[in-house]
Design a protein around this motif. Structure first.
Motif, PDB file in Angstrom:
ATOM      1  N   MET A 195      -7.047   6.396  -5.316  1.00 43.64           N
ATOM      2  CA  MET A 195      -6.639   5.856  -4.016  1.00 43.64           C
ATOM      3  C   MET A 195      -5.314   5.106  -4.130  1.00 43.64           C
ATOM      4  O   MET A 195      -5.063   4.424  -5.106  1.00 43.64           O
ATOM      5  CB  MET A 195      -7.705   4.885  -3.500  1.00 43.64           C
ATOM      6  CG  MET A 195      -9.000   5.511  -3.039  1.00 43.64           C
ATOM      7  SD  MET A 195     -10.065   4.244  -2.320  1.00 43.64           S
ATOM      8  CE  MET A 195     -11.545   5.197  -2.037  1.00 43.64           C
ATOM      9  N   ALA A 196      -4.482   5.257  -3.096  1.00 41.41           N
ATOM     10  CA  ALA A 196      -3.245   4.498  -3.040  1.00 41.41           C
ATOM     11  C   ALA A 196      -3.520   3.129  -2.421  1.00 41.41           C
ATOM     12  O   ALA A 196      -4.600   2.880  -1.870  1.00 41.41           O
ATOM     13  CB  ALA A 196      -2.220   5.263  -2.211  1.00 41.41           C
ATOM     14  N   LEU A 197      -2.534   2.242  -2.511  1.00 37.56           N
ATOM     15  CA  LEU A 197      -2.652   0.930  -1.886  1.00 37.56           C
ATOM     16  C   LEU A 197      -2.911   1.097  -0.394  1.00 37.56           C
ATOM     17  O   LEU A 197      -2.290   1.924   0.273  1.00 37.56           O
ATOM     18  CB  LEU A 197      -1.368   0.147  -2.119  1.00 37.56           C
ATOM     19  CG  LEU A 197      -1.247  -1.245  -1.487  1.00 37.56           C
ATOM     20  CD1 LEU A 197      -0.415  -2.136  -2.390  1.00 37.56           C
ATOM     21  CD2 LEU A 197      -0.631  -1.172  -0.102  1.00 37.56           C
ATOM     22  N   MET A 198      -3.838   0.296   0.133  1.00 37.48           N
ATOM     23  CA  MET A 198      -4.172   0.347   1.557  1.00 37.48           C
ATOM     24  C   MET A 198      -4.099  -1.050   2.155  1.00 37.48           C
ATOM     25  O   MET A 198      -4.495  -2.021   1.522  1.00 37.48           O
ATOM     26  CB  MET A 198      -5.587   0.920   1.757  1.00 37.48           C
ATOM     27  CG  MET A 198      -5.716   2.383   1.411  1.00 37.48           C
ATOM     28  SD  MET A 198      -7.448   2.936   1.455  1.00 37.48           S
ATOM     29  CE  MET A 198      -8.034   2.312  -0.125  1.00 37.48           C
ATOM     30  N   LYS A 199      -3.611  -1.111   3.383  1.00 35.96           N
ATOM     31  CA  LYS A 199      -3.557  -2.380   4.091  1.00 35.96           C
ATOM     32  C   LYS A 199      -3.734  -2.146   5.579  1.00 35.96           C
ATOM     33  O   LYS A 199      -3.860  -0.991   6.023  1.00 35.96           O
ATOM     34  CB  LYS A 199      -2.235  -3.097   3.807  1.00 35.96           C
ATOM     35  CG  LYS A 199      -0.989  -2.329   4.201  1.00 35.96           C
ATOM     36  CD  LYS A 199       0.247  -3.123   3.792  1.00 35.96           C
ATOM     37  CE  LYS A 199       1.522  -2.365   4.135  1.00 35.96           C
ATOM     38  NZ  LYS A 199       2.729  -3.147   3.751  1.00 35.96           N
ATOM     39  N   LYS A 200      -3.727  -3.221   6.332  1.00 36.11           N
ATOM     40  CA  LYS A 200      -3.977  -3.145   7.764  1.00 36.11           C
ATOM     41  C   LYS A 200      -3.075  -2.115   8.428  1.00 36.11           C
ATOM     42  O   LYS A 200      -1.873  -2.088   8.202  1.00 36.11           O
ATOM     43  CB  LYS A 200      -3.755  -4.518   8.402  1.00 36.11           C
ATOM     44  CG  LYS A 200      -4.244  -4.618   9.835  1.00 36.11           C
ATOM     45  CD  LYS A 200      -4.129  -6.039  10.347  1.00 36.11           C
ATOM     46  CE  LYS A 200      -4.615  -6.156  11.777  1.00 36.11           C
ATOM     47  NZ  LYS A 200      -4.502  -7.548  12.285  1.00 36.11           N
ATOM     48  N   VAL A 249      -6.231 -13.470  -2.798  1.00 35.14           N
ATOM     49  CA  VAL A 249      -6.753 -13.125  -1.474  1.00 35.14           C
ATOM     50  C   VAL A 249      -5.594 -12.781  -0.543  1.00 35.14           C
ATOM     51  O   VAL A 249      -4.896 -13.658  -0.042  1.00 35.14           O
ATOM     52  CB  VAL A 249      -7.577 -14.291  -0.887  1.00 35.14           C
ATOM     53  CG1 VAL A 249      -8.135 -13.909   0.488  1.00 35.14           C
ATOM     54  CG2 VAL A 249      -8.698 -14.687  -1.834  1.00 35.14           C
ATOM     55  N   ASP A 250      -5.388 -11.475  -0.337  1.00 35.13           N
ATOM     56  CA  ASP A 250      -4.308 -11.045   0.549  1.00 35.13           C
ATOM     57  C   ASP A 250      -4.756  -9.988   1.558  1.00 35.13           C
ATOM     58  O   ASP A 250      -3.964  -9.540   2.387  1.00 35.13           O
ATOM     59  CB  ASP A 250      -3.108 -10.524  -0.249  1.00 35.13           C
ATOM     60  CG  ASP A 250      -3.456  -9.358  -1.166  1.00 35.13           C
ATOM     61  OD1 ASP A 250      -4.574  -8.806  -1.047  1.00 35.13           O
ATOM     62  OD2 ASP A 250      -2.606  -8.996  -2.007  1.00 35.13           O
ATOM     63  N   GLY A 251      -6.013  -9.561   1.479  1.00 38.62           N
ATOM     64  CA  GLY A 251      -6.510  -8.582   2.434  1.00 38.62           C
ATOM     65  C   GLY A 251      -5.988  -7.180   2.225  1.00 38.62           C
ATOM     66  O   GLY A 251      -6.218  -6.294   3.053  1.00 38.62           O
ATOM     67  N   ILE A 252      -5.304  -6.948   1.114  1.00 38.39           N
ATOM     68  CA  ILE A 252      -4.730  -5.637   0.801  1.00 38.39           C
ATOM     69  C   ILE A 252      -5.531  -4.997  -0.332  1.00 38.39           C
ATOM     70  O   ILE A 252      -5.783  -5.625  -1.357  1.00 38.39           O
ATOM     71  CB  ILE A 252      -3.255  -5.768   0.386  1.00 38.39           C
ATOM     72  CG1 ILE A 252      -2.429  -6.341   1.545  1.00 38.39           C
ATOM     73  CG2 ILE A 252      -2.691  -4.425  -0.053  1.00 38.39           C
ATOM     74  CD1 ILE A 252      -0.996  -6.659   1.173  1.00 38.39           C
ATOM     75  N   ALA A 253      -5.915  -3.767  -0.149  1.00 34.97           N
ATOM     76  CA  ALA A 253      -6.681  -3.057  -1.169  1.00 34.97           C
ATOM     77  C   ALA A 253      -5.723  -2.324  -2.101  1.00 34.97           C
ATOM     78  O   ALA A 253      -5.463  -1.127  -1.931  1.00 34.97           O
ATOM     79  CB  ALA A 253      -7.665  -2.087  -0.523  1.00 34.97           C
ATOM     80  N   GLY A 254      -5.194  -3.063  -3.075  1.00 34.85           N
ATOM     81  CA  GLY A 254      -4.313  -2.482  -4.079  1.00 34.85           C
ATOM     82  C   GLY A 254      -5.099  -2.096  -5.324  1.00 34.85           C
ATOM     83  O   GLY A 254      -6.337  -2.116  -5.337  1.00 34.85           O
ATOM     84  N   GLY A 255      -4.378  -1.778  -6.373  1.00 40.17           N
ATOM     85  CA  GLY A 255      -5.026  -1.295  -7.593  1.00 40.17           C
ATOM     86  C   GLY A 255      -6.020  -2.265  -8.193  1.00 40.17           C
ATOM     87  O   GLY A 255      -7.107  -1.863  -8.634  1.00 40.17           O
ATOM     88  N   LYS A 256      -5.696  -3.554  -8.200  1.00 35.16           N
ATOM     89  CA  LYS A 256      -6.585  -4.552  -8.803  1.00 35.16           C
ATOM     90  C   LYS A 256      -7.875  -4.688  -8.005  1.00 35.16           C
ATOM     91  O   LYS A 256      -8.974  -4.762  -8.571  1.00 35.16           O
ATOM     92  CB  LYS A 256      -5.883  -5.901  -8.886  1.00 35.16           C
ATOM     93  CG  LYS A 256      -4.633  -5.906  -9.738  1.00 35.16           C
ATOM     94  CD  LYS A 256      -3.896  -7.229  -9.606  1.00 35.16           C
ATOM     95  CE  LYS A 256      -2.558  -7.193 -10.312  1.00 35.16           C
ATOM     96  NZ  LYS A 256      -1.794  -8.435 -10.127  1.00 35.16           N
ATOM     97  N   THR A 257      -7.750  -4.707  -6.688  1.00 33.45           N
ATOM     98  CA  THR A 257      -8.931  -4.836  -5.835  1.00 33.45           C
ATOM     99  C   THR A 257      -9.804  -3.593  -5.928  1.00 33.45           C
ATOM    100  O   THR A 257     -11.038  -3.688  -6.018  1.00 33.45           O
ATOM    101  CB  THR A 257      -8.503  -5.078  -4.376  1.00 33.45           C
ATOM    102  OG1 THR A 257      -7.792  -6.320  -4.301  1.00 33.45           O
ATOM    103  CG2 THR A 257      -9.695  -5.140  -3.446  1.00 33.45           C
TER     104      THR A 257
END
Length: 263
Positions: A1-6, A52-60
């Motif tokens: 999955m790639a980085l995902m955000k709002k 806590v940034d609400g972004i689903a990046g690699g670490k999350t």
């Protein structure tokens, strides 16, 4: 999955929502990364000790998949400590982290992110500058450029270390999540260039510490950060060309997102 955000949508978002729902989040699995999904991601990050940034990046995403992460990764507590040292709200540090760190201070192979600046190598090479520039213009040059990107920058680093010495190579690169130039090592309180390199290799918390030291050593930048004058922050940190990449607008947006998630 790639980085995902709002604002993201699609099957990857749906898979993310399914994972969050399986962990107890109350949200519709509809493939749309809206307020509820952003809040659910932020809640998971908070419980996992991540930034806590609400972004689903690699670490999350790795944490959601149950993959163990070493301490070398930045956490929420690290940013809170940095905020206290700088005398700013944690949302201010989160804005910088979100925009400047590009998500990680390390490559997939475990080495820190670096970028060799050949014009800096020329400036710091002293008497051997012209000779190196004539023979190795991709590594030492009066002009910027020559970038290879990613892991290939380490090949450039190794080559420069061989022909000009390790200290020159270390000083000529920007390092880690916040891309601080290695030649700052002395003014930032490191014993030597090699200690700087070891710190940058030790983990993202040490890279954040270097960033905090850098800000504290630049009174105008610290003042701009404390006043949340994003255009001044972007100009002082990224140079006069910051407008081309909308750094100030990105910092403002990241700050507002951090404030919203903290509410």
């Amino acid at each position: 999955m790639a980085l995902m955000k709002k604002g993201a949508h699609g099957l990857d978002v749906q898979a993310l929502q399914q994972r969050l729902a399986a962990l107890g989040a109350k949200l519709a699995v509809d493939g749309w990364y809206g307020d509820a999904t952003e809040a659910a991601v932020a809640d998971f990050q908070r419980r996992a000790g991540l930034v806590v940034d609400g972004i689903a990046g690699g670490k999350t995403l790795a944490a959601l998949a149950g993959q163990a992460s070493p301490r070398r990764q930045l956490g929420e507590a690290d940013l809170q400590d940095a905020a206290e040292r700088l005398g700013v709200a944690v949302s201010v540090v989160k804005a910088i982290n979100a925009v400047e760190s590009r998500g990680s201070g390390f490559l997939a192979d475990g080495r820190p992110v670096i970028l060799l600046e050949r014009h800096v190598a020329y400036q710091r090479a002293g008497k051997q500058a012209n000779s190196l520039a004539a023979q190795y213009p991709a590594l030492c040059n009066q002009a910027r450029g020559g970038y290879a990107g990613g892991a290939a920058e380490w090949a450039r680093f190794t080559s420069l270390a061989i022909i000009g010495g390790e200290q020159l190579a270390i000083e000529s690169c920007s390092w880690g999540a916040f891309q601080i130039m290695g030649y700052h090592w002395q003014r930032l309180g490191y014993v030597g260039a090699c200690e700087w390199r070891l710190a940058m290799e030790s983990g993202e918390p040490a890279q954040l510490d270097a960033f905090v030291r850098f800000i504290l050593a630049e009174p105008a930048l610290l003042k701009a950060l404390q006043a949340k004058k994003w255009a001044d922050v972007a100009r002082l940190y990224n140079g006069p060309a910051y407008k081309e990449n909308l750094y100030d607008a990105k910092l403002q947006a990241a700050y507002e997102r951090a404030e919203r998630l903290a509410a």
